[in-house]
Design a protein around this motif. Structure first.
Motif, PDB file in Angstrom:
ATOM      1  N   SER A 124       0.832  -1.205   0.000  1.00 14.63           N
ATOM      2  CA  SER A 124       0.000   0.000   0.000  1.00 14.63           C
ATOM      3  C   SER A 124       0.865   1.252   0.000  1.00 14.63           C
ATOM      4  N   LEU A 125       1.988   1.199   0.711  1.00 11.20           N
ATOM      5  CA  LEU A 125       2.907   2.325   0.710  1.00 11.20           C
ATOM      6  C   LEU A 125       3.512   2.526  -0.673  1.00 11.20           C
ATOM      7  N   ALA A 126       3.896   1.446  -1.328  1.00 12.22           N
ATOM      8  CA  ALA A 126       4.428   1.564  -2.691  1.00 12.22           C
ATOM      9  C   ALA A 126       3.381   2.156  -3.631  1.00 12.22           C
ATOM     10  N   LEU A 127       2.127   1.723  -3.474  1.00  6.42           N
ATOM     11  CA  LEU A 127       1.051   2.267  -4.296  1.00  6.42           C
ATOM     12  C   LEU A 127       0.861   3.757  -4.020  1.00  6.42           C
ATOM     13  N   SER A 128       0.918   4.136  -2.742  1.00  9.08           N
ATOM     14  CA  SER A 128       0.761   5.541  -2.378  1.00  9.08           C
ATOM     15  C   SER A 128       1.859   6.395  -2.991  1.00  9.08           C
ATOM     16  N   ARG A 129       3.091   5.911  -2.902  1.00 12.87           N
ATOM     17  CA  ARG A 129       4.219   6.665  -3.457  1.00 12.87           C
ATOM     18  C   ARG A 129       4.155   6.725  -4.977  1.00 12.87           C
ATOM     19  N   ALA A 130       3.660   5.665  -5.586  1.00 15.64           N
ATOM     20  CA  ALA A 130       3.624   5.613  -7.050  1.00 15.64           C
ATOM     21  C   ALA A 130       2.650   6.616  -7.641  1.00 15.64           C
ATOM     22  N   ASN A 131       1.639   7.011  -6.871  1.00 19.72           N
ATOM     23  CA  ASN A 131       0.571   7.846  -7.416  1.00 19.72           C
ATOM     24  C   ASN A 131       0.692   9.301  -6.974  1.00 19.72           C
ATOM     25  N   GLN A 132       1.925   9.759  -6.729  1.00 17.10           N
ATOM     26  CA  GLN A 132       2.108  11.136  -6.299  1.00 17.10           C
ATOM     27  C   GLN A 132       2.481  12.044  -7.464  1.00 17.10           C
ATOM     28  N   PRO A 133       1.944  13.274  -7.484  1.00 18.78           N
ATOM     29  CA  PRO A 133       2.319  14.237  -8.515  1.00 18.78           C
ATOM     30  C   PRO A 133       3.694  14.816  -8.214  1.00 18.78           C
ATOM     31  N   PRO A 134       4.280  15.532  -9.155  1.00 14.92           N
ATOM     32  CA  PRO A 134       5.546  16.218  -8.861  1.00 14.92           C
ATOM     33  C   PRO A 134       5.381  17.176  -7.675  1.00 14.92           C
ATOM     34  N   VAL A 135       6.444  17.331  -6.894  1.00 14.45           N
ATOM     35  CA  VAL A 135       6.395  18.193  -5.726  1.00 14.45           C
ATOM     36  C   VAL A 135       6.142  19.635  -6.160  1.00 14.45           C
ATOM     37  N   GLN A 136       5.192  20.277  -5.493  1.00 10.91           N
ATOM     38  CA  GLN A 136       4.849  21.661  -5.783  1.00 10.91           C
ATOM     39  C   GLN A 136       5.483  22.579  -4.743  1.00 10.91           C
ATOM     40  N   ALA A 137       6.083  23.660  -5.201  1.00  9.33           N
ATOM     41  CA  ALA A 137       6.719  24.591  -4.276  1.00  9.33           C
ATOM     42  C   ALA A 137       5.688  25.351  -3.447  1.00  9.33           C
ATOM     43  N   ALA A 138       4.547  25.677  -4.049  1.00 10.94           N
ATOM     44  CA  ALA A 138       3.518  26.444  -3.338  1.00 10.94           C
ATOM     45  C   ALA A 138       2.854  25.577  -2.273  1.00 10.94           C
ATOM     46  N   TRP A 139       2.584  26.180  -1.130  1.00  9.37           N
ATOM     47  CA  TRP A 139       1.896  25.454  -0.073  1.00  9.37           C
ATOM     48  C   TRP A 139       0.413  25.323  -0.392  1.00  9.37           C
ATOM     49  N   PRO A 140      -0.208  24.221   0.034  1.00 17.38           N
ATOM     50  CA  PRO A 140      -1.645  24.039  -0.196  1.00 17.38           C
ATOM     51  C   PRO A 140      -2.471  25.103   0.527  1.00 17.38           C
ATOM     52  N   VAL A 141      -3.699  25.279   0.060  1.00 19.51           N
ATOM     53  CA  VAL A 141      -4.612  26.228   0.700  1.00 19.51           C
ATOM     54  C   VAL A 141      -5.830  25.520   1.290  1.00 19.51           C
ATOM     55  N   SER A 142      -5.958  24.212   1.095  1.00 22.16           N
ATOM     56  CA  SER A 142      -7.092  23.461   1.638  1.00 22.16           C
ATOM     57  C   SER A 142      -6.601  22.434   2.644  1.00 22.16           C
ATOM     58  N   ASP A 143      -7.493  22.010   3.531  1.00 26.39           N
ATOM     59  CA  ASP A 143      -7.146  20.988   4.518  1.00 26.39           C
ATOM     60  C   ASP A 143      -6.731  19.689   3.837  1.00 26.39           C
ATOM     61  N   TRP A 144      -7.548  19.233   2.892  1.00 28.50           N
ATOM     62  CA  TRP A 144      -7.290  17.930   2.281  1.00 28.50           C
ATOM     63  C   TRP A 144      -5.966  17.920   1.513  1.00 28.50           C
ATOM     64  N   ALA A 145      -5.608  19.049   0.899  1.00 36.75           N
ATOM     65  CA  ALA A 145      -4.366  19.079   0.127  1.00 36.75           C
ATOM     66  C   ALA A 145      -3.146  18.988   1.031  1.00 36.75           C
ATOM     67  N   TRP A 146      -3.212  19.578   2.229  1.00 36.52           N
ATOM     68  CA  TRP A 146      -2.130  19.375   3.189  1.00 36.52           C
ATOM     69  C   TRP A 146      -2.059  17.913   3.623  1.00 36.52           C
ATOM     70  N   GLU A 147      -3.212  17.321   3.881  1.00 36.15           N
ATOM     71  CA  GLU A 147      -3.210  15.979   4.460  1.00 36.15           C
ATOM     72  C   GLU A 147      -2.855  14.908   3.442  1.00 36.15           C
ATOM     73  N   ARG A 148      -3.078  15.171   2.167  1.00 39.45           N
ATOM     74  CA  ARG A 148      -2.664  14.187   1.167  1.00 39.45           C
ATOM     75  C   ARG A 148      -1.154  14.086   1.073  1.00 39.45           C
ATOM     76  N   ARG A 149      -0.439  15.104   1.592  1.00 41.49           N
ATOM     77  CA  ARG A 149       1.025  15.084   1.558  1.00 41.49           C
ATOM     78  C   ARG A 149       1.625  14.027   2.491  1.00 41.49           C
ATOM     79  N   VAL A 150       0.834  13.539   3.439  1.00 37.23           N
ATOM     80  CA  VAL A 150       1.354  12.551   4.389  1.00 37.23           C
ATOM     81  C   VAL A 150       1.262  11.173   3.723  1.00 37.23           C
TER      82      VAL A 150
END
Length: 502
Positions: A124-150
């Motif tokens: 599941s961890l490999a699947l989670s890592r595989a489905n990540q977008p490129p790292v964005q420099a800008a910080w998220p503005v929504s709760d869910w967008a911060w929490e998806r980073r974990v």
């Protein structure tokens, strides 16, 4: 290396499911597997070297003896490290890079069940890592967008991504790190059959019926009925809690699947106590001179069943000023902030100051990286804290009384204790061994941050226990290997201040 030609059962099953539902992710999933195995193996090695597992004896740094005489060896452990620094553990001369196969080879009681969970955790961890977008420099503005980073889940639990009740399609559809939109169901229940705490909103009422928000997995697999189409939402870290769209309230739903360690339903008792706990949290926060806010539970309801219940809470962003960010502590390592020792010391000073103040009053928060959030200024300075979910705090009636704080009627009996050890374990195990350690990422960095913060904290017996005694933390793997033992089990870690002068 002890790895047969065929992959583990979960690896094989996940690869087959992924080929059917999202074939484009399969190459990245395969590439992420070695790192995911190492991440879970690192967490397992921490447990083997620091938890009181009855079939292990410690023989020195990185060397253990199994009760039957076999020898385990691996890197000298840092119980506060969050990087995957363990790639191989040796058992009687045979090397293992797969935590599930290592647990199977150990052959200890209940080890086969844990091995299945470790297998799920790694894939599941490999699947989670595989489905990540490129790292964005800008910080998220929504709760869910911060929490998806974990993406990696719990920083120290070997079951950090264990989801044995979820198929690949379920994970892609409902797990926060995959950033899905989720259509909640609304289950109509006669109001007279429901227990309601707080104010249940008019938009979730239909005449004499309440419309209880239901997670779609729960509706399909447990309730066996979809309910009426409900609002769109984005899942948060706990997976069963979602942010309603457009950005607003958080809704905590029942989810009767085992994730990490426990089944995620909502007890009838939690619903009954939610309003009194919410009011208590507000009164508590008022005693911190504005350094802590506690999110309010606006309404809670259950159809007299943990399988069908929901809580509505305000967003932590309700406590952000213009230009400020509210960041779950678990997401802080995805920013550059913790790499600055001065920033880390300032955050430790803030968090410990609030935590120790409340502990003195008689309340021990379970301030781990999911429950605790920090309000940051526009340039990233830690200003104040936000806490959510009071269900697992501990409250000392004696300490409250000594400070003239009334104990509200209706507080759950299970959270009341005057046991000093239990109170300190709850706070130190979650805040220091959890939130602060996971943010620091190593024992050395944690020790330096604590050493810089402690001189500015009010002296007292609780602070003395923190600085002078081993650090308590939950024995997460022992708990998974002890299915007949209810409640939390504990171990201690070397005090990170032991080699850091104050």
């Amino acid at each position: 290396m002890h790895r047969p030609p065929t992959a583990g059962a979960a690896e094989t099953a996940t690869a087959a499911e992924l080929a059917a539902v999202r074939p484009g992710l399969l190459p990245r999933f395969t590439a992420e597997l070695p790192g995911a195995r190492a991440a879970v193996l690192t967490r397992l090695w921490r447990a083997l070297t620091h938890e009181p597992l009855p079939w292990l004896e410690r023989r020195g740094p990185g060397t253990l003896r199994v009760r039957d005489g076999r020898v385990l060896s691996g890197p000298a452990p840092d119980p506060y490290a969050t990087d995957a620094y363990v790639t191989v553990v040796t058992l009687d001369g045979v090397s293992y890079d797969d935590p599930a196969r290592l647990m199977t080879a150990l052959g200890v009681p209940h080890g086969s069940s844990l091995a299945v969970e470790l297998d799920h955790s790694a894939v599941s961890l490999a699947l989670s890592r595989a489905n990540q977008p490129p790292v964005q420099a800008a910080w998220p503005v929504s709760d869910w967008a911060w929490e998806r980073r974990v993406v990696d889940g719990h920083p120290y639990h070997p079951n950090c991504r264990s989801r044995p009740g979820f198929s690949v399609a379920d994970q892609l559809a409902y797990a926060p790190e995959h950033a899905p939109e989720v259509r909640l169901g609304l289950m109509p229940v006669p109001a007279g059959d429901c227990l309601v705490s707080g104010d249940w909103p008019a938009e979730l009422r239909d005449g004499e019926r309440l419309l209880l928000p239901v997670h779609p997995w729960q509706a399909t697999h447990v309730l066996k009925q979809p309910g009426e189409p409900g609002p769109l939402a984005r899942p948060l870290m706990s997976l069963r809690t979602l942010e309603l769209l457009p950005g607003g309230l958080h809704v905590k739903t029942s989810l009767s699947a085992r994730l990490t360690s426990s089944v995620r339903d909502i007890s009838v008792g939690s619903i009954a106590a939610s309003a009194v706990l919410s009011s208590f949290g507000e009164a508590l926060a008022a005693r911190t001179e504005g350094l802590l806010h506690v999110t309010r539970t606006l309404g809670a309801a259950t159809a007299d069943s943990p399988d069908l219940a929901a809580m509505l809470r305000e967003s932590p962003r309700a406590y952000a000023g213009p230009g400020e960010h509210v960041v779950p502590v678990a997401a802080l390592p995805t920013t550059e902030l913790p790499r600055d020792p001065a920033w880390l010391a300032g955050f430790a000073r803030l968090a410990l100051g609030v935590g120790l103040r409340l502990l003195e009053l008689g309340v021990a928060l379970e301030a781990h990286g999911q429950n605790l959030l920090v309000v940051l200024s526009a340039d990233g300075l830690p200003l104040r804290l936000v806490y959510r979910d009071l269900a697992d705090i501990r409250v000392s009636p004696a300490r409250l009384a000594a400070h003239g704080v009334p104990l509200p009627a209706g507080m759950p009996e299970r959270i009341l204790t005057d046991d000093v050890t239990a109170l300190r374990r709850k706070l130190f195990g979650s805040l220091v061994a959890g939130a602060l350690a996971g943010t620091a990422g190593s024992g050395r960095a944690l020790g330096a941050a604590l050493a810089a913060a402690v001189p500015d904290l009010p002296r007292g017996p609780d602070l003395a226990a923190l600085t002078d005694e081993p650090l308590p933390t939950k024995a997460l793997t022992l708990m998974r290997l002890s299915p007949g033992t209810p409640g939390d089990q504990w171990t201690v870690l070397p005090n990170p201040l032991a080699h850091t002068p104050l």
